[in-house]
Motif scaffolding. Structure first.
Motif, PDB file in Angstrom:
ATOM      1  N   ARG A  51       0.860  -1.193   0.000  1.00  0.00           N
ATOM      2  CA  ARG A  51       0.000   0.000   0.000  1.00  0.00           C
ATOM      3  C   ARG A  51       0.888   1.232   0.000  1.00  0.00           C
ATOM      4  N   VAL A  52       0.719   2.093  -0.987  1.00  0.00           N
ATOM      5  CA  VAL A  52       1.572   3.272  -1.126  1.00  0.00           C
ATOM      6  C   VAL A  52       0.697   4.518  -1.075  1.00  0.00           C
ATOM      7  N   TYR A  53       1.055   5.437  -0.186  1.00  0.00           N
ATOM      8  CA  TYR A  53       0.351   6.718  -0.115  1.00  0.00           C
ATOM      9  C   TYR A  53       1.267   7.825  -0.596  1.00  0.00           C
ATOM     10  N   LEU A  54       0.805   8.552  -1.615  1.00  0.00           N
ATOM     11  CA  LEU A  54       1.510   9.732  -2.095  1.00  0.00           C
ATOM     12  C   LEU A  54       0.896  10.962  -1.434  1.00  0.00           C
ATOM     13  N   PRO A  55       1.695  11.771  -0.728  1.00  0.00           N
ATOM     14  CA  PRO A  55       1.128  12.970  -0.109  1.00  0.00           C
ATOM     15  C   PRO A  55       0.556  13.911  -1.154  1.00  0.00           C
ATOM     16  N   SER A  56      -0.370  14.745  -0.737  1.00  0.00           N
ATOM     17  CA  SER A  56      -1.014  15.665  -1.687  1.00  0.00           C
ATOM     18  C   SER A  56      -0.025  16.653  -2.282  1.00  0.00           C
ATOM     19  N   THR A  57       1.109  16.856  -1.601  1.00  0.00           N
ATOM     20  CA  THR A  57       2.134  17.779  -2.093  1.00  0.00           C
ATOM     21  C   THR A  57       3.094  17.132  -3.073  1.00  0.00           C
ATOM     22  N   LYS A  94      -0.864  16.300   7.797  1.00  0.00           N
ATOM     23  CA  LYS A  94      -0.588  17.301   8.821  1.00  0.00           C
ATOM     24  C   LYS A  94       0.859  17.787   8.727  1.00  0.00           C
ATOM     25  N   LEU A  95       1.775  16.894   8.401  1.00  0.00           N
ATOM     26  CA  LEU A  95       3.164  17.304   8.178  1.00  0.00           C
ATOM     27  C   LEU A  95       3.230  18.310   7.034  1.00  0.00           C
ATOM     28  N   ALA A  96       2.544  17.998   5.956  1.00  0.00           N
ATOM     29  CA  ALA A  96       2.575  18.872   4.782  1.00  0.00           C
ATOM     30  C   ALA A  96       2.020  20.251   5.112  1.00  0.00           C
ATOM     31  N   ARG A  97       0.908  20.286   5.861  1.00  0.00           N
ATOM     32  CA  ARG A  97       0.311  21.573   6.213  1.00  0.00           C
ATOM     33  C   ARG A  97       1.221  22.392   7.130  1.00  0.00           C
ATOM     34  N   ALA A  98       2.089  21.721   7.892  1.00  0.00           N
ATOM     35  CA  ALA A  98       3.032  22.402   8.776  1.00  0.00           C
ATOM     36  C   ALA A  98       4.343  22.734   8.068  1.00  0.00           C
ATOM     37  N   LYS A  99       4.374  22.568   6.745  1.00  0.00           N
ATOM     38  CA  LYS A  99       5.562  22.856   5.941  1.00  0.00           C
ATOM     39  C   LYS A  99       6.728  21.931   6.276  1.00  0.00           C
ATOM     40  N   ARG A 100       6.413  20.747   6.749  1.00  0.00           N
ATOM     41  CA  ARG A 100       7.432  19.731   6.988  1.00  0.00           C
ATOM     42  C   ARG A 100       7.510  18.809   5.774  1.00  0.00           C
ATOM     43  N   PRO A 101       8.627  18.105   5.597  1.00  0.00           N
ATOM     44  CA  PRO A 101       8.682  17.104   4.525  1.00  0.00           C
ATOM     45  C   PRO A 101       7.605  16.043   4.738  1.00  0.00           C
ATOM     46  N   ALA A 102       6.854  15.739   3.718  1.00  0.00           N
ATOM     47  CA  ALA A 102       5.802  14.720   3.796  1.00  0.00           C
ATOM     48  C   ALA A 102       6.276  13.494   3.019  1.00  0.00           C
ATOM     49  N   ARG A 265      -2.279   7.117  18.236  1.00  0.00           N
ATOM     50  CA  ARG A 265      -2.190   8.361  19.003  1.00  0.00           C
ATOM     51  C   ARG A 265      -0.754   8.873  19.096  1.00  0.00           C
ATOM     52  N   ARG A 266       0.209   7.952  19.190  1.00  0.00           N
ATOM     53  CA  ARG A 266       1.612   8.358  19.345  1.00  0.00           C
ATOM     54  C   ARG A 266       2.298   8.655  18.017  1.00  0.00           C
ATOM     55  N   LEU A 267       1.693   8.242  16.928  1.00  0.00           N
ATOM     56  CA  LEU A 267       2.324   8.348  15.611  1.00  0.00           C
ATOM     57  C   LEU A 267       2.705   9.772  15.204  1.00  0.00           C
ATOM     58  N   PRO A 268       1.849  10.776  15.343  1.00  0.00           N
ATOM     59  CA  PRO A 268       2.225  12.107  14.850  1.00  0.00           C
ATOM     60  C   PRO A 268       3.520  12.641  15.451  1.00  0.00           C
ATOM     61  N   ARG A 269       3.739  12.419  16.747  1.00  0.00           N
ATOM     62  CA  ARG A 269       4.981  12.905  17.349  1.00  0.00           C
ATOM     63  C   ARG A 269       6.183  12.150  16.808  1.00  0.00           C
ATOM     64  N   ALA A 270       6.022  10.865  16.557  1.00  0.00           N
ATOM     65  CA  ALA A 270       7.111  10.092  15.973  1.00  0.00           C
ATOM     66  C   ALA A 270       7.477  10.633  14.583  1.00  0.00           C
ATOM     67  N   LEU A 271       6.466  10.958  13.798  1.00  0.00           N
ATOM     68  CA  LEU A 271       6.737  11.499  12.464  1.00  0.00           C
ATOM     69  C   LEU A 271       7.430  12.854  12.549  1.00  0.00           C
ATOM     70  N   ARG A 272       7.030  13.668  13.502  1.00  0.00           N
ATOM     71  CA  ARG A 272       7.673  14.984  13.642  1.00  0.00           C
ATOM     72  C   ARG A 272       9.149  14.851  14.018  1.00  0.00           C
ATOM     73  N   PHE A 273       9.492  13.787  14.732  1.00  0.00           N
ATOM     74  CA  PHE A 273      10.894  13.546  15.072  1.00  0.00           C
ATOM     75  C   PHE A 273      11.735  13.314  13.819  1.00  0.00           C
ATOM     76  N   PHE A 274      11.194  12.563  12.872  1.00  0.00           N
ATOM     77  CA  PHE A 274      11.961  12.250  11.666  1.00  0.00           C
ATOM     78  C   PHE A 274      11.888  13.342  10.605  1.00  0.00           C
ATOM     79  N   TYR A 275      10.761  14.018  10.506  1.00  0.00           N
ATOM     80  CA  TYR A 275      10.545  14.961   9.406  1.00  0.00           C
ATOM     81  C   TYR A 275      10.465  16.373   9.965  1.00  0.00           C
ATOM     82  N   ARG A 276      11.624  17.048   9.959  1.00  0.00           N
ATOM     83  CA  ARG A 276      11.763  18.355  10.584  1.00  0.00           C
ATOM     84  C   ARG A 276      11.267  19.452   9.645  1.00  0.00           C
TER      85      ARG A 276
END
Length: 280
Positions: A51-57, A94-102, A265-276
């Protein structure tokens, strides 16, 4: 500790013949959509969907990070999951909307009742662990095949591998076994108890990957409190190797369980750690 995620899952129903290795993975890549690929042939394992998800950006001209996740059935929607999906595509947006790498998310479905064996690098219950074969297919076949159709960043800087429970164990092993392919491991509630903690001894014997960022978490009372000391021991070892707060994040969840809901629930913070943030 018992793996509560899919311990008694039924075998996947008979699937169509595997997609030929030289066939396009999909008719068209569309940003903002989940693409169901395959089933794809995996030597030594049952064919499976990816399963592959391409971000909207996503745009074909700009190289993207790749986030490779085990247990693909659990990543997105609720229907294919054992106990509710992670809605990972929403977290990526949410990463994309925060201008983080998605990142582009690549979810590798598990093999049904074979899941425990195929995600273990070590012998379990009298059967040899099957992770090495699955990992070799992922790195040597699937990743080049995806890179031929999508602009994925090369090398360890471009790829993180992740999962939960047995998938978290598999992610840690994958990062240290194939360090030139994966520069990070996202390990939620990793099954560190397998073979009486063999992964801890194995990691201690491996060199530090040249590019390495690791996220570890667990619920405070997971396994009646037995998982937390194991996570703490691994974190202490990594810190002694020189992992600082930029390269190691450890999260203890006071109300976390060994469950999809806790990992979601914990996933978003984990993603923010990797994608600054791109500005940093």
């Amino acid at each position: 500790m018992k793996d509560l995620q899919v311990e008694a899952v039924l075998d996947v129903a008979a699937a169509p013949a595997a997609l030929p290795d030289d066939a396009p993975l999909t008719a068209a890549w569309q940003p903002g959509e989940i693409h169901l690929l395959g089933p794809l042939a995996v030597p030594g394992h049952t064919p499976r969907l990816v399963r592959v998800y391409l971000p909207s950006t996503f745009t074909p001209e700009v190289p993207c990070f790749g986030l490779y996740m085990f247990d693909g059935q659990n990543l997105f929607d609720d229907a294919p999951s054992f106990a509710g999906g992670w809605h990972l595509h929403q977290a990526v947006e949410k990463l994309a909307r925060a201008k983080r790498p998605a990142p582009i998310v690549i979810g590798i479905d598990h093999g049904g009742s074979k899941r425990i064996d195929e995600l273990s690098p070590f012998e379990m219950r009298g059967s040899a662990g099957g992770l090495d074969g699955l990992l070799d297919w992922l790195v040597d076949s699937l990743m080049p095949r995806l890179a031929a159709e999508l602009r994925l960043l090369d090398g360890p800087v471009g790829a993180v591998v992740g999962g939960s429970s047995m998938g978290g164990l598999a992610a840690l092993y994958a990062h240290f076994r194939r360090p030139r392919s994966f520069g990070g491991a996202l390990a939620m509630s990793p099954s560190l108890w397998v073979r009486d903690g063999e992964i801890q001894r194995w990691i201690r014997a491996q060199p530090t990957p040249p590019v390495s960022r690791i996220y570890l978490d667990c619920g405070m009372r997971e396994g009646r409190g037995t998982l937390l000391p194991q996570v703490a021991a691994l974190a202490a070892h990594l810190a002694a190797r020189g992992y600082d707060l930029d390269h190691l994040m450890v999260r203890v969840d006071p109300r976390g369980a060994h469950s999809e809901a806790s990992w979601r629930r914990r996933l978003p913070r984990a993603l923010r750690f990797f994608y600054r943030n791109l500005a940093h």
